[in-house]
Every structure is written in structure tokens, then in C-alpha cells.
Write an enzyme that holds these catalytic residues in place. Structure first.
Site, PDB file in Angstrom:
ATOM      1  N   SER A 229      36.161 -22.881  57.250  1.00  0.00           N
ATOM      2  CA  SER A 229      35.469 -23.349  56.043  1.00  0.00           C
ATOM      3  C   SER A 229      36.226 -24.527  55.455  1.00  0.00           C
ATOM      4  O   SER A 229      37.450 -24.620  55.600  1.00  0.00           O
ATOM      5  CB  SER A 229      35.429 -22.238  54.999  1.00  0.00           C
ATOM      6  OG  SER A 229      36.719 -22.019  54.461  1.00  0.00           O
ATOM      7  N   ASP A 230      35.531 -25.439  54.817  1.00  0.00           N
ATOM      8  CA  ASP A 230      36.260 -26.378  53.973  1.00  0.00           C
ATOM      9  C   ASP A 230      36.937 -25.534  52.902  1.00  0.00           C
ATOM     10  O   ASP A 230      36.537 -24.399  52.638  1.00  0.00           O
ATOM     11  CB  ASP A 230      35.334 -27.448  53.377  1.00  0.00           C
ATOM     12  CG  ASP A 230      36.137 -28.637  52.841  1.00  0.00           C
ATOM     13  OD1 ASP A 230      37.374 -28.515  52.704  1.00  0.00           O
ATOM     14  OD2 ASP A 230      35.536 -29.694  52.558  1.00  0.00           O
ATOM     15  N   TRP A 231      37.962 -26.108  52.311  1.00  0.00           N
ATOM     16  CA  TRP A 231      38.819 -25.330  51.410  1.00  0.00           C
ATOM     17  C   TRP A 231      38.041 -24.870  50.173  1.00  0.00           C
ATOM     18  O   TRP A 231      37.753 -25.643  49.278  1.00  0.00           O
ATOM     19  CB  TRP A 231      40.051 -26.141  51.057  1.00  0.00           C
ATOM     20  CG  TRP A 231      41.218 -25.889  51.973  1.00  0.00           C
ATOM     21  CD1 TRP A 231      42.486 -25.564  51.573  1.00  0.00           C
ATOM     22  CD2 TRP A 231      41.257 -25.909  53.399  1.00  0.00           C
ATOM     23  NE1 TRP A 231      43.297 -25.362  52.671  1.00  0.00           N
ATOM     24  CE2 TRP A 231      42.570 -25.567  53.800  1.00  0.00           C
ATOM     25  CE3 TRP A 231      40.316 -26.134  54.410  1.00  0.00           C
ATOM     26  CZ2 TRP A 231      42.965 -25.483  55.137  1.00  0.00           C
ATOM     27  CZ3 TRP A 231      40.702 -26.056  55.738  1.00  0.00           C
ATOM     28  CH2 TRP A 231      42.006 -25.727  56.083  1.00  0.00           C
ATOM     29  N   GLY A 232      37.657 -23.606  50.201  1.00  0.00           N
ATOM     30  CA  GLY A 232      36.886 -23.075  49.076  1.00  0.00           C
ATOM     31  C   GLY A 232      35.387 -23.148  49.283  1.00  0.00           C
ATOM     32  O   GLY A 232      34.628 -22.956  48.343  1.00  0.00           O
ATOM     33  N   ALA A 233      34.953 -23.393  50.522  1.00  0.00           N
ATOM     34  CA  ALA A 233      33.511 -23.549  50.768  1.00  0.00           C
ATOM     35  C   ALA A 233      32.794 -22.213  50.948  1.00  0.00           C
ATOM     36  O   ALA A 233      31.573 -22.178  51.039  1.00  0.00           O
ATOM     37  CB  ALA A 233      33.268 -24.413  52.008  1.00  0.00           C
TER      38      ALA A 233
END
Ligand code: BGC
Length: 752
Positions: A229-233
């Protein structure tokens, strides 16, 4: 020692769940009893941003020194996978030396609007360049045993509302523009990981979209790596896991692990799904462990030199009236503009690198022209203004310009204008800079503007009055030397625009839709992104896609194009017709006039860089694989090559076509299934449907009804008029011989 992947069978459900989420900001979890080590993933893309302590994903905290190579905006202008690949190798060496297993990049999102806040991190407005150069970066990086994380998958083309916004994009532009580059990199370079983006696509979060992460990425493209995931996605981790998201980053402190365990326990998540994701994490860990080398180091000086080479090749000479450049050694120049002394060399946010050293253009120009006088002209955020008052700075600049042979005026966007996290709202240089241009020009018309900007700025107006413009983008830590190299002809410029410079913001394709509202952004321009739009609308631009001057000139001749089953082979002679050694970028565009589907007039389908001595001619050949000719056929859900006479154009930009040829290509036979909603025209065009329909009408005529239908089918003007009627509607007309039973038979026979 056993391999990490062998550990899977010995793990509990809880351990598997925890393995598929981070341990911290940058590390995966270790499971010591099972021999699974923790590995580090870190930004990316144009350098290694390994934080010393703590973690944040916006580049706020300090990181260890690393080479700041040119950001993607400059790499994209190089148009040479060989050199870009060497940058990838160097990135891999540095990551390995720092014990980083996965470097978070490259970012290959399409520059949909020049306002995109992260455009400096992306390569192009064109998916072919993005794909070819993205693949070169991945191949280079991974050749060092370090994994890439191809990002941001997908349709993350703006920063505004990036964690919620839905990119509402039609199927063809999604396939042909926004996914195409990803497809190329995945199939050609096999990145170890792909990073899913924050946004939604047509209403579904990328992080929980089974179509995107599984059907397309794995099913169609054969991706065998891990999706992070993108960071916090992550929005809903259980849904994400089921959709094909393998690793959540950063750590969510165990909260989502508990959700996974509960979902397995209550049967809403099949444990085999978790096993698959955990296995992919273990496979990634294994690759990283295999590629690691505790004794690895890198040559800081050599990487700085490579950063300078790449920066020099990414600079685009936009304009050079009267051959003002290159300057002679020892020239009497005034260097004006704070950016010459305090370079703007990278963008803000997660990609921000702590450079090993930093060159500035002023010092490097003084190596060539020791007497160069400097005047700051304006102040930038971090620099201290000498004289303080803006008027004083301008007066100083004017005096310096007047006393010099040539004024080198360094301008650009303040760092606060361009960053991850927000988009720009205009394309303008700061007013104090455009005022400075006029003052300097009045004092010395022999003025060269050197720009520092992560995405295009408006040049119309002053750009017409200045005789020479050097587009210096953001060039990384060695950009200062690279600019001096180009100004003094040590490097003959060969960069080409990978994004159009429009006349003004209101002309840009996404102008009316960008950045959307209420968490939706409609991609209303469809396929017509960048030059595809300006060319289709025959709009004037400041500088077209593909443009870039050299200190020499090139000529093209003898274009030959041949079609075969595997695609097109294109060959031609390129000649250096000037008096300096130089490098040309031959661009091949393909179009299909009269296509049955909507298309841009021309699309880049191949390019090659060629270094030539003065007078030298080289015969070059370029292959355009057949799949490059295909469009995404929506009803057929696949790529289709249309039959027709394709135009193959060779040019120095999308607007400077020098040679052109036509070639006949036999297309794919795509036969779509018929049903009662298919029109009369579609039935008649169908290889079987037309016959069975004619047969049905003939039979009806023989038995005393429906003769007019048979007559109608043979009258072209009538067919034109009612050809668009679905067969089912025709059947409903009074006296029609097409009873429901006959219709069923027709559909069955037509599709048989
Ligand atoms: C960015 C990514 C980056 C990640 C980690 C996110 O905010 O969108 O590009 O890799 O942070 O820093």
C-alpha cells in the site's frame, strides 16, 4: 539455513496477519523463531532517503546522505533508457550499501495536468516514455539485488484530496494512457513490488480493487511480485487483502492484524488468501536477503559524476536565437538570480534526498568564466538577500547585466510552489522574477534565461522577448555543473520535452476538470492528454512535446516502413548536418487517419538516441511491435489492431514532422457476439449474422411475408437510415417476420 518462504507452514494465523503489515514506518516484521528477518523499504525514487531515526513519509526528518540524482522530470527528458538504466544501477548500489531492500520508485504516473503537485516525480505526459524509462530504472535497480516499487498504481494524477478522490476515467483512457506505462514496466522489467495508490478509480479504492490488483495486474499482465500500500492508503484491510493487497505500510500497530484474524475466524476471509499474501511477503524478503551484501559500498564521486551526466542530458534547450549559446570559455557574463547560488534541485515531500554534496551553477560557471559577476536579483525562501530591498536587488542585477556581454538569468519556481501533498493553482513564475526579466532585458538584450522548475511554467510573453531559454527542471545535486556544461558547450544539449509547454493554463486538456470537486475528478479529456490534445485541436503551444534544440543540426532521409506479422519496421538515415558532435533523439509517431474509433492524430510509438560526429550519417532501424498499434476495444474487452493505412511520421517533435510514410496493416478479426440489441448494421456486417438474417427474410418472403425487409437490406440508403436500429426493435414492428422464436434462432445461428 532455511529460506523465508519455507517458513509459511509453521506460522499461526496471527503471525501471517502480522507479517502482511509493517513493523514500523519503514520495516516489515521479523518472525524470529521462523527465521524470517525484517527488511527495509524506503524512498525513492531519485535517491535513497533512509531516515536516521524516527519516520515520516513527507521527507520532514533527516536522512543519511545519498546521491540526489535528477528527479524524474529531468530523467524523462533524457529519452535514453541506457543512461536512465545506469542511474537505476547506481540507485541500487546505494540502496544495497544502506541495507535497503526495496526502493520506493519509480513513479510513472501520467502528468495529466501541469498543475499536478508531484509532476516533478513523474516522467512524462506520454505512457510510452513513462513505460520505457520506468522499465529501464527498474531493470537497473533490480540488477543490484534491490527491489523496485512501481508507483502509484494507478490514476494518481493529482495531489488534491489524494486520499479520497475518485479518478473517474473511461475505460479506453484508463487502459491506453493511465495503465499502459504500468503494463509495460510490469511485463518488461518485472518489478518485485507495485505500490497501490491512495485514490479511488471509478469509485473503488485502488487499495481494495480486485479488478486492478488481481484481474489486470496479475491475471492479464502476469505480475508475480507483491503489492504494497502507499503509506496510509489502506481503507479496509480485509477488503484490501481479498482484493490482492499483500502488505500494509506503515505499521498500523496491530489493529488491522486483529481484523484479519477475526475475518479468518468468522469465515468471511478465506485463510488461503492470507497464505497467498504472506507467501508473497516471504518471497520479497527472500529476494531481499539473497540480494543483500553487508560489505557493499559505492563510489560517492562516481555517482556524483553520473548525476551530472544525467542532469546534463535532461536539460532542454528550448530556444537559442542567433546562436547565443554556447558561450566561449572566459566569456564576460553576469550571473543573475538567487537560484544560481542557491539551487532548487529537487521537490518537496517523500522524495527529498539529503545530498552527498551540492553543486551550484554560479561556482561551476566561474570554472569556465572566472570573471563572472553575480547579482541575486531576488530572494528565495532560504537565502539571505544581500541588499534586502527588492528595488536594490533589481538595480544591482541591471548594472551587472549592462556591464556584461551576456546575462545569464536564473529563474524558477519557489520551493513552496511545488510539493507532494498539494497541486499548483497557476503556471506563473513569481511576479518579481518576470519584472526582473524585463529590467535585465532592457539593460542587455543578450539574455539567457535558465529555468528551475519541477513542472512547466508559462513562457508566453517574456519567452518571446528573451533570445535563449534553457529548461533546467530540477536537476539533482550535480545540476549546477550540468547547467554550466550546457551553457559552455561542454555538453551539447540533447534533452527533449516529455511534456508539452502550453501557451497558458486555460489551454490545458484537463483545465475544466482539474482537480474536481466533492472527491471526484472527471477525466473529461479522455484519451486526449498532453500533445494528443494539442495536436488533435491544432492548438498553438509554446513548445511542443518532443522539442529540444542542439548546438548542431540533424537531417533525416530515406524513411522506409514495412509491415509484418510482428509489427512495423522503420528505418531511416540520420545525419549530423552541423559542425559539432551531438546527440539526436529520433521520434516515431503513428496515427490512423479515418480510424473507426476516436484517436489522437499521432502517438509516440518508438524513439532512439543517436550520437553523431559532424557530417556523420547513421542508418537506424526501429521496431514497433504489433501490440503498439492496438487500441483498447471496449466491447471486446481486449487490445485490437484495426485494419487500415497507418501513418508513420518521423520528427524532431510532435509538431516538427520531417518524414512520413503510409503502411497498410491487416488488423485483428474481432467478431463480437450478436444479440437482439445488436443493430441491423452490426448484424449485416457480421460474417455469419448477415447471412442468417438474409436467410430469415428470404424464408419469410417465400412464405408470403417480410419481403420488404429483404428489399431493405439491399438498399444502401435505407440501411443507412435504419441501420442503427437494434434488431429487437425492428422485430417489434407490425408485420415483422421476426417472432421471438425466430429471433432466438437467429441469435443462436449468428453466434454459432
Ligand atoms: C508517497 C509515496 C512514498 C510514501 C513513503 C507517500 O506519501 O505517496 O510516494 O513512497 O509516502 O514515504
Amino acid at each position: 539455513m532455511s529460506k523465508p518462504t519455507e517458513a509459511l507452514s509453521g506460522l499461526t494465523t496471527g503471525e501471517k496477519a502480522s507479517l502482511t503489515s509493517g513493523a514500523s514506518f519503514w520495516n516489515t516484521k521479523a518472525i524470529e523463531h521462523a527465521g524470517v528477518p525484517s527488511i527495509m523499504l524506503t524512498d525513492g525514487p531519485h535517491g535513497v532517503r533512509k531516515q536516521r531515526e524516527g519516520g515520516d513519509h513527507l521527507g520532514l526528518m533527516d536522512s543519511v546522505p545519498a546521491t540526489c540524482f535528477p528527479p524524474a522530470v529531468a530523467l524523462g527528458s533524457i529519452w535514453d533508457p541506457e543512461l536512465v538504466g545506469r542511474v537505476g544501477v547506481a540507485l541500487g548500489e546505494e540502496a544495497k550499501a544502506e541495507g535497503v531492500g526495496i526502493l520506493l520508485g519509480p513513479g510513472i504516473n501520467i502528468k495529466r495536468s501541469p498543475l499536478g503537485g508531484r509532476n516533478f516525480e513523474y516522467l512524462s505526459e506520454d505512457p510510452y516514455i513513462s513505460g520505457v524509462l520506468g522499465a529501464a530504472l527498474v531493470n537497473g535497480l533490480q540488477s543490484q539485488g534491490v527491489g523496485a516499487s512501481l508507483k502509484h498504481f494507478a490514476a494518481n494524477n493529482q495531489e488534491t484530496d489524494r486520499l479520497r478522490v475518485s479518478a473517474d476515467v473511461d475505460e479506453r483512457p484508463l487502459r491506453e494512457i493511465y495503465l499502459r506505462g504500468f503494463q509495460r514496466v510490469v511485463t518488461e522489467a518485472r518489478p518485485w513490488t507495485v505500490m497501490c495508490s491512495y485514490n479511488k478509480i471509478n469509485g473503488v479504492y485502488a487499495s481494495e480493487d480486485p479488478w486492478l490488483l488481481t484481474d489486470v495486474l496479475r491475471g492479464e499482465w502476469g505480475f508475480d511480485g507483491l503489492v504494497v500500500s502507499d503509506w496510509g492508503a489502506v481503507n479496509d484491510r480485509v477488503a484490501g487483502l481479498a482484493a490482492g493487497l499483500d502488505l500494509e505500510m506503515p505499521s498500523s500497530g496491530g489493529v488491522t492484524d486483529t481484523q484479519i484474524v477475526a475475518a479468518v475466524a468468522d469465515g468471511s476471509l478465506d485463510e488461503s488468501v492470507l497464505d497467498t499474501a504472506a507467501h508473497r511477503v516471504l518471497t520479497m524478503v527472500e529476494r531481499v536477503v539473497d540480494g543483500a551484501d553487508a560489505s557493499a559500498g559505492y563510489d560517492v564521486q562516481a555517482h556524483h559524476a553520473l548525476a551530472r551526466e544525467a542532469a546534463g542530458r535532461g536539460i532542454v534547450l528550448l530556444k537559442n536565437d542567433g546562436g547565443l549559446l554556447p558561450l566561449a570559455r572566459g566569456a564576460n557574463v553576469a550571473v543573475i538570480g538567487e537560484f544560481a547560488r542557491t539551487p532548487r534541485y529537487q521537490g518537496a515531500g517523500s522524495s527529498q534526498i539529503n545530498p552527498t554534496k551540492l553543486d551550484n551553477a554560479l561556482d561551476e560557471i566561474r570554472v569556465q568564466a572566472p570573471g563572472a559577476v553575480f547579482a541575486a536579483g531576488y530572494t528565495v525562501d532560504s537565502a539571505d538577500g544581500e541588499d534586502g530591498s527588492p528595488a536594490g536587488l533589481v538595480a544591482e542585477a541591471v548594472a551587472a547585466a549592462a556591464a556584461a556581454d551576456v546575462a545569464l538569468l536564473f529563474l524558477g519556481l519557489p520551493s513552496g510552489d511545488e510539493s507532494e501533498g498539494f497541486d499548483r493553482t497557476h503556471l506563473e513564475l513569481p511576479a518579481e522574477q518576470t519584472e526582473l526579466i524585463e529590467a535585465v532585458l532592457a539593460a542587455n538584450p543578450r539574455t539567457v534565461v535558465v529555468l528551475s522548475n519541477g513542472s512547466v511554467v508559462r513562457l508566453s510573453g517574456w519567452g518571446q522577448r528573451v533570445p535563449a531559454i534553457v529548461e533546467g527542471w530540477l536537476l539533482g545535486q550535480a545540476g549546477g555543473g550540468a547547467i554550466a556544461d550546457v551553457l559552455f558547450g561542454v555538453v551539447n544539449p540533447s534533452g527533449r520535452l516529455a511534456e508539452t509547454i502550453p501557451l497558458e493554463l486555460a489551454h490545458t486538456p484537463a483545465y475544466l476538470d482539474f482537480p474536481g470537486e466533492n472527491s471526484h475528478v472527471r477525466y473529461g479529456e479522455g484519451l486526449f492528454v498532453g500533445y494528443r490534445y494539442y495536436d488533435a485541436r491544432t492548438m498553438e503551444v509554446s513548445y511542443p512535446f518532443g522539442h529540444g534544440l542542439s548546438y548542431t543540426s540533424f537531417g533525416y532521409a530515406g524513411l522506409e516502413v514495412a509491415a509484418s506479422e510482428s509489427g512495423l519496421s522503420v528505418s531511416l538515415d540520420v545525419q549530423n548536418t552541423g559542425s559539432r558532435t551531438g546527440r539526436d533523439v529520433v521520434q516515431v509517431y503513428v496515427g490512423l487517419p479515418g480510424s473507426a474509433v476516436v484517436r489522437a492524430p499521432r502517438e509516440l510509438r518508438a524513439f532512439a538516441t543517436v550520437a553523431l560526429e559532424p557530417g556523420e550519417t547513421r542508418h537506424i532501424s526501429l521496431d514497433i511491435p504489433r501490440e503498439e498499434l492496438a487500441y483498447w476495444n471496449v466491447p471486446a474487452s481486449g487490445w485490437t489492431v484495426e485494419t487500415g493505412s497507418y501513418t508513420v511520421e518521423v520528427g524532431a517533435s510532435s509538431r516538427d514532422i520531417r518524414l512520413s510514410a503510409s503502411v497498410a496493416v491487416a488488423g485483428d478479426d474481432v467478431v463480437l457476439p450478436l444479440d437482439t440489441d445488436s443493430t441491423l448494421a452490426e448484424w449485416m456486417a457480421h460474417p455469419v449474422g448477415g447471412q442468417v438474417l438474409g436467410g430469415a427474410f428470404a424464408a419469410a418472403q417465400a412464405s408470403g411475408g417480410g419481403g420488404e425487409m429483404l428489399a431493405l437490406m439491399s438498399d444502401p440508403s435505407l440501411v443507412k437510415m435504419i441501420g442503427s436500429m437494434p434488431l429487437g426493435r425492428i422485430a417489434a414492428f407490425p408485420g415483422s417476420p421476426l417472432t421471438p422464436h425466430v429471433l432466438d434462432q437467429l441469435v443462436a445461428a449468428g453466434n454459432a
